[in-house]
Scaffold this motif. Structure first.
Motif, PDB file in Angstrom:
ATOM      1  N   UNK A  65       0.832  -1.203   0.000  1.00 48.99           N
ATOM      2  CA  UNK A  65       0.000   0.000   0.000  1.00 48.99           C
ATOM      3  C   UNK A  65       0.870   1.258   0.000  1.00 48.99           C
ATOM      4  N   UNK A  66       1.955   1.249   0.755  1.00 43.87           N
ATOM      5  CA  UNK A  66       2.863   2.394   0.762  1.00 43.87           C
ATOM      6  C   UNK A  66       3.465   2.615  -0.619  1.00 43.87           C
ATOM      7  N   UNK A  67       3.823   1.523  -1.304  1.00 46.04           N
ATOM      8  CA  UNK A  67       4.380   1.647  -2.653  1.00 46.04           C
ATOM      9  C   UNK A  67       3.339   2.209  -3.618  1.00 46.04           C
ATOM     10  N   UNK A  68       2.093   1.756  -3.497  1.00 43.53           N
ATOM     11  CA  UNK A  68       1.020   2.250  -4.366  1.00 43.53           C
ATOM     12  C   UNK A  68       0.810   3.749  -4.157  1.00 43.53           C
ATOM     13  N   UNK A  69       0.801   4.171  -2.906  1.00 40.65           N
ATOM     14  CA  UNK A  69       0.623   5.595  -2.599  1.00 40.65           C
ATOM     15  C   UNK A  69       1.801   6.409  -3.123  1.00 40.65           C
ATOM     16  N   UNK A  70       3.000   5.918  -2.928  1.00 43.95           N
ATOM     17  CA  UNK A  70       4.187   6.626  -3.403  1.00 43.95           C
ATOM     18  C   UNK A  70       4.168   6.765  -4.923  1.00 43.95           C
ATOM     19  N   UNK A  71       3.760   5.711  -5.624  1.00 42.88           N
ATOM     20  CA  UNK A  71       3.682   5.780  -7.082  1.00 42.88           C
ATOM     21  C   UNK A  71       2.627   6.789  -7.523  1.00 42.88           C
TER      22      UNK A  71
END
Length: 80
Positions: A65-71
């Motif tokens: 989820x953190x990676x999705x938000x960062x992207x």
């Protein structure tokens, strides 16, 4: 990416999906690893190969989820 790596990633994804369904159904504390592996169609030991504990599943979900938000943020700030 090798066929073996592709299969490993697919197995891990099935385990994550099955774990999320089990967590939603019974809660984290009551979630049954047997039900998770059964739903994912893998052996019991396969769960522990990918995740040492149920808590590690949550850590992986949080990381994703953190990676999705960062992207999403990167795409937003890169848009003129």
């Amino acid at each position: 990416v090798s066929a073996r790596e592709t299969k490993r990633r697919a197995t891990r994804e099935r385990l994550l999906e099955a774990a999320v369904a089990e967590f939603k159904r019974d809660g984290m504390a009551s979630a049954d690893i047997g039900a998770i592996v059964s739903a994912a169609g893998v052996a019991h030991g396969t769960f522990f190969f990918h995740f040492p504990t149920k808590e590690h599943v949550l850590l992986e979900l949080e990381r994703c989820e953190e990676m999705r938000i960062a992207e999403s943020l990167t795409a937003f700030f890169d848009t003129p």
